[in-house]
Design an enzyme around this catalytic site. Sequence first.
Site, PDB file in Angstrom:
ATOM      1  CE  LYS A  74      -5.924   1.989  -0.722  1.00  0.00           C
ATOM      2  NZ  LYS A  74      -6.311   2.175   0.636  1.00  0.00           N
TER       3      LYS A  74
ATOM      4  CE  LYS B  43      -3.532   2.510   2.522  1.00  0.00           C
ATOM      5  NZ  LYS B  43      -4.566   2.485   3.548  1.00  0.00           N
TER       6      LYS B  43
HETATM    7  C1  PBG Z   1      -7.541   3.482   5.523  1.00  0.00           C
HETATM    8  C2  PBG Z   1      -7.757   3.326   4.071  1.00  0.00           C
HETATM    9  C3  PBG Z   1      -7.521   4.263   3.042  1.00  0.00           C
HETATM   10  C4  PBG Z   1      -7.969   3.661   1.879  1.00  0.00           C
HETATM   11  C5  PBG Z   1      -8.430   2.393   2.209  1.00  0.00           C
HETATM   12  N1  PBG Z   1      -8.275   2.210   3.560  1.00  0.00           N
HETATM   13  C6  PBG Z   1      -7.013   5.637   3.078  1.00  0.00           C
HETATM   14  C7  PBG Z   1      -5.671   5.968   3.519  1.00  0.00           C
HETATM   15  O1  PBG Z   1      -4.826   5.106   3.748  1.00  0.00           O
HETATM   16  O2  PBG Z   1      -5.446   7.170   3.694  1.00  0.00           O
HETATM   17  C8  PBG Z   1      -7.970   4.310   0.519  1.00  0.00           C
HETATM   18  C9  PBG Z   1      -9.074   3.900  -0.387  1.00  0.00           C
HETATM   19  C10 PBG Z   1      -9.361   4.800  -1.527  1.00  0.00           C
HETATM   20  O3  PBG Z   1      -8.695   5.827  -1.778  1.00  0.00           O
HETATM   21  O4  PBG Z   1     -10.321   4.490  -2.236  1.00  0.00           O
HETATM   22  N2  PBG Z   1      -6.235   3.334   5.935  1.00  0.00           N
HETATM   23 ZN    ZN Z   2      -5.784   4.169   8.000  1.00  0.00          ZN
END
Ligand code: PBG
Ligand code: ZN
Length: 322
Positions: free
Chosen positions: A244, A191
């Site tokens: 992701k 991520k």
């Molecule tokens: C929470 C989370 C996020 C997303 C999924 N779970 C946001 C982040 O890490 O700031 C992003 C999903 C999206 O942008 O559609 N940690």
């Molecule tokens: Zn988060």
Amino acid sequence: MKRFRRLRTSEAMRDLIRETTVSKKDLMYPIFVIEGENIKNEVSSMPGIYQYSVDRLDEELDRIAACGIKSILIFGIPKHKNEMGTEAYNDKGVTQTAIRHIKERYPNIVVAADVCLCEYTSHGHCGVVHGHYVDNDETLELLCRMSVSMAKAGADIIAPSDMMDGRVGAIRKALDDVGYINTVIMAYSAKFASAYYGPFREAADSAPQFGDRRSYQMDVANGNEALREIETDIDEGADIVMVKPALAFLDILKEASLTYNMPFAVYNVSGEYAMVKAATQNGWIDEKKIVLENLTAMKRAGADIIITYHALEAAIWLEEAL
Ligand code: PBG
Ligand code: ZN
């Protein structure tokens, strides 16, 4: 001369040799549940995506079922946030209540619960904060409590998105210790600290109140490190691993899916959705063709599961295409 065009002469011929097909069975749809009553708020940067209170959720669930989408990823937005994000592991919290409701109404829908503290903490960071630092090991304990609470509510899949080190192993042990041996872990393994999450932070009310997430999410420049993150999550017991965001990271997905013999998910994130919607509203692109092209590319790069805000419309378009 090599005549590649021979196999492109008719629709039926092209169908016959097509290497990749997207099915609605591949799609997982994210939903946002907000604490309160009689709420249906459109997310301004994500046209067509709403926050629902549990009492209004059936409208969305019925739409999901009607489209034939069979899996969802749930995000909860509590009324009260605090330093330790205690609503995240309150068995009566908004997310847990929503999961119980969904499982009662649609027991066959696969429910994945996003596990992270940022929607629940007053500072908006994904873990316990000391000064301006997010403490890894203290956060693990809360993530474990949150995971067990979600599993207890009926979640089929626990999806940790926090990017703390060691969380997959810790969560696996916590689930097993209380008997949830069949609860699946879908790890947000690679991520990245991406600007593509912008619209999500409005949808989930989870923007960090200071700093950013670069001390825990990955540097977008790092491909080799992504493979090490994925390998570590596999070793710690992840059942499904994720890359992701999707579109700017398909190289990572491709390499990882060729390297590891695992089910792969990819998250077609909020900013990717917002760009398509904005261009569509301006009349600049053919939305249906763009979305199906993007989803096909994700599948071609190695995704088994595509998490996408386009799931419901895509399910209908895919049906039409048949
Ligand atoms: C929470 C989370 C996020 C997303 C999924 N779970 C946001 C982040 O890490 O700031 C992003 C999903 C999206 O942008 O559609 N940690
Ligand atoms: Zn988060």
